[in-house]
Design an enzyme around this catalytic site. Structure first.
Site, PDB file in Angstrom:
ATOM      1  CG  ASP A  21      53.323 -51.920  55.043  1.00 54.38           C
ATOM      2  OD1 ASP A  21      52.323 -51.216  55.308  1.00 54.38           O
ATOM      3  OD2 ASP A  21      53.693 -52.881  55.744  1.00 54.38           O
ATOM      4  CG  ASP A  29      50.123 -48.433  53.309  1.00 58.44           C
ATOM      5  OD1 ASP A  29      50.917 -47.547  52.943  1.00 58.44           O
ATOM      6  OD2 ASP A  29      50.273 -49.097  54.352  1.00 58.44           O
ATOM      7  CG  ASP A  98      44.393 -50.947  36.429  1.00 62.29           C
ATOM      8  OD1 ASP A  98      43.698 -51.349  35.479  1.00 62.29           O
ATOM      9  OD2 ASP A  98      45.560 -51.312  36.635  1.00 62.29           O
ATOM     10  CG  ASP A 206      42.300 -55.303  33.515  1.00 60.56           C
ATOM     11  OD1 ASP A 206      43.504 -55.400  33.758  1.00 60.56           O
ATOM     12  OD2 ASP A 206      41.510 -56.276  33.524  1.00 60.56           O
ATOM     13  CG  ASP A 337      49.775 -58.545  34.104  1.00 56.58           C
ATOM     14  OD1 ASP A 337      49.511 -58.848  35.278  1.00 56.58           O
ATOM     15  OD2 ASP A 337      49.000 -57.886  33.372  1.00 56.58           O
TER      16      ASP A 337
HETATM   17  C1  NOJ Z   1      45.146 -57.679  32.976  1.00 48.88           C
HETATM   18  C2  NOJ Z   1      45.851 -57.290  34.234  1.00 48.88           C
HETATM   19  O1  NOJ Z   1      46.994 -56.568  33.919  1.00 48.88           O
HETATM   20  C3  NOJ Z   1      46.142 -58.558  34.989  1.00 48.88           C
HETATM   21  O2  NOJ Z   1      46.986 -58.355  36.092  1.00 48.88           O
HETATM   22  C4  NOJ Z   1      44.839 -59.164  35.416  1.00 48.88           C
HETATM   23  O3  NOJ Z   1      45.084 -60.414  36.024  1.00 48.88           O
HETATM   24  C5  NOJ Z   1      43.902 -59.361  34.235  1.00 48.88           C
HETATM   25  N1  NOJ Z   1      43.867 -58.246  33.336  1.00 48.88           N
HETATM   26  C6  NOJ Z   1      42.503 -59.584  34.715  1.00 48.88           C
HETATM   27  O4  NOJ Z   1      41.975 -58.393  35.246  1.00 48.88           O
END
Ligand code: NOJ
Length: 562
Positions: A21, A29, A98, A206, A337
């Site tokens: 940050d 950022d 992404d 994604d 995740d």
């Molecule tokens: C996969 C992403 O890695 C995750 O973080 C996200 O919550 C879901 N797709 C929905 O976009």
């Protein structure tokens, strides 16, 4: 596809809100990333993957995009983005964005139009359906299908205005785009070209294997004890997925060189992945599959299943064999995740943390595929000591907790035990740059607390220590550049039944590498013949005393001529 430079590359994932940050508002950022590009260049990574930096209500930390062609003001501006891109390119690093196009934010103008009336031209850009036949719209159980959403609750949201429901496989602020509609696909392609024209080097896509749905939208299977059904058979690897990816490839990528495309595909099979990544078919360069990070997940989501090493080897071995001659895979333990791997598959106690982090890195990076380093993994960052549910911020943790405790009769403690070990916020605590308050991440109040162990585990200390996890990762990444067998060698799993040792060979021409990792806290001997006198290329501890006896959490890499 023209070349496959990415086989020799390592990707580093940045989760911008937790990286650095620069303006003191507690949120990472773009300027913060620019300030730390030298850390990444020193590590030796080739590609930076930025988790979403687009304007977003931040319901799912940016995976809910309200404008695909701008930068979230919390993170900066397009001008600062261009500066970041130039700074990365000047250091020979590429940047991939992404691409979140299975769904948009409900605040995206496309959805605002779509929801405005049944005959709006963009109505069909999303999945709108009336209530289940014979039921009143908006009443319990009247949703068009029985599917649950990934973040808890039903996958359909009732919209007062038109009395219909829209589909959201994730949060209700993430309505699914309807890829059946060619206008949607064209709009996405145009947006992608716009970013490539700006100079970005590709996309991480994604949940891209969810964009094609079985248009009959059939009910899913209801598992005992769960409030909603699993509808995934209707949208994982759907009927038109290959067609959509091939069309995207033609419309966006054809004729452009040096790009990288990665398809995140939960639930993809090896056979499907082979098709998706066969260069002849023109779909994506590599997939991001999930089987190995689901190894410690049982039928009951609220029971912690310990790692069984033989199961992990069986899964990764199957992927190695399946993509041996055609196709390519991503290699990862961590991302935004997943919990921190050293806490999950290693030992994060002070005695073994660094060794087990290095061992895990060694085993992963020496598989065949392109390795990914998630921010902080190169420091051996650990899970966070979360307490109660009020300490979590992740929409998935909060939504699943609510469903489990309020609808499915689970106790808060049993749910919390799993969230503490596996919750996504473990990966999202701020990057630990130094030992100052808030770990050098921010001068303000961080949006999620910094792990208290930043006083011990931080980049500044590790960059100054040649024996640190950071410098070990640097050597590991360098090995991929100097030893061709790492990128191109074939793969043979050894000792598939051993519960402590993970062992395999890589062979290219006359060179063979032997990689062994001890996934346990006890000494273990590998019964593998023929490696006496081989050259020790890399190890995370002192050289093993005699033969192939590995100390707790040790990793060794040997090389021999064959
Ligand atoms: C996969 C992403 O890695 C995750 O973080 C996200 O919550 C879901 N797709 C929905 O976009």
């Amino acid at each position: 596809m023209t070349d496959s430079w990415w086989k020799k590359s390592v990707v580093y994932q940045i989760y911008p809100r937790s990286f650095a940050d620069a303006d003191g508002d507690g949120m990472g950022d773009l300027r913060g990333i620019i300030d730390h590009l030298d850390h990444l260049a020193e590590l030796g990574v080739d590609v930076l993957w930025l988790s979403p930096v687009y304007p977003s209500p931040q319901d799912d930390n940016g995976y809910d995009i309200s404008d695909y062609q701008d930068i979230e003001p919390l993170f900066g501006t397009l001008e600062i983005f261009d500066e970041l891109l130039a700074g990365a390119h000047a250091r020979n690093m590429k940047i991939i964005m992404d691409l979140v196009v299975n769904h948009s934010s409900d605040e995206h103008p496309w959805f605002q139009e779509s929801r405005s009336s049944k005959d709006n031209p963009k109505r069909d850009w999303y999945w709108w359906r009336p209530a289940r036949p014979g039921m009143d719209s908006g009443t319990p159980g009247a949703e068009p299908t029985n599917w649950g959403s990934v973040f808890g609750g039903p996958a359909w949201e009732h919209d007062e205005k038109t009395g219909e429901y829209y589909l959201h496989l994730f949060s209700k602020k993430q309505p699914d785009l309807n890829w059946e509609n060619p206008e949607v696909r064209q709009a996405v392609h145009a947006m992608m070209r716009w970013w490539l024209d700006r100079g970005v080097d590709g996309f991480r896509m994604d949940v891209i294997n969810m964009i094609s749905k079985d248009v009959s939208l059939p009910d899913g299977r209801l598992n005992a004890g769960s409030a909603y059904a699993d509808g995934s058979a209707a949208f994982i690897g759907g009927p038109r997925l290959h067609e959509f990816l091939q069309e995207m490839h033609r419309e966006v990528f054809a004729g452009r060189d040096g790009l990288l495309t990665v398809g995140e595909m939960p639930g993809v099979t090896v056979d499907e992945a082979r098709l998706h990544t066969d260069p002849e078919r023109g779909e994506v360069d590599m997939v991001f599959q999930f089987d190995h990070v689901w190894v410690d997940r049982g039928p009951d989501p609220w029971l912690l299943v310990p790692l069984q090493l033989t199961a992990l080897k069986a899964i990764l071995g199957r992927w190695q064999a399946g993509l041996a001659d055609v196709g390519w895979n991503s290699l990862y333990w961590n991302n935004h995740d997943q919990p921190r791997v050293v806490s999950r598959f290693g030992d994060d106690s002070p005695a073994h943390r660094a060794a087990s982090a290095k061992m895990l890195g060694t085993v992963l990076h020496l598989h065949r595929g392109t390795p990914y380093v998630y921010q902080g993994e190169e420091l051996g960052m650990t899970n966070h000591p979360f307490g109660g549910i009020d300490e979590f911020r992740d929409i998935e943790a909060l939504g699943q907790y609510r469903q489990a405790v309020e609808l499915e009769g689970r106790t808060p403690e049993e749910v919390l035990r799993v969230l503490r070990a596996r919750g996504r916020d473990n990966a999202r605590t701020p990057m630990q740059w130094d030992d100052s308050p808030h770990g050098g991440f921010t001068t303000g109040t961080p949006w999620l607390p910094v792990n208290p162990n930043h006083t011990e585990i931080n980049a500044r200390a590790q960059r100054a220590d040649p024996e640190s996890v950071f410098h070990y990762y640097r050597r590991l990444i360098e090995l991929r550049k100097t030893e061709p067998a790492v990128a191109d060698g074939d793969f043979t799993m050894l000792l598939p039944h051993d519960e402590r040792l993970y062992a395999f060979t890589r062979r290219l021409g006359a060179t063979e590498l032997l990689v062994i990792g001890n996934f346990s806290g006890v000494e273990a001997r590998a019964e593998i013949d023929g490696w006496e006198g081989a050259e020790l290329v890399l190890t995370n501890l002192e050289r093993p005393a005699a033969g192939l006896t590995l100390q707790p959490w040790q990793a060794v890499v040997y090389r021999r001529a064959v």
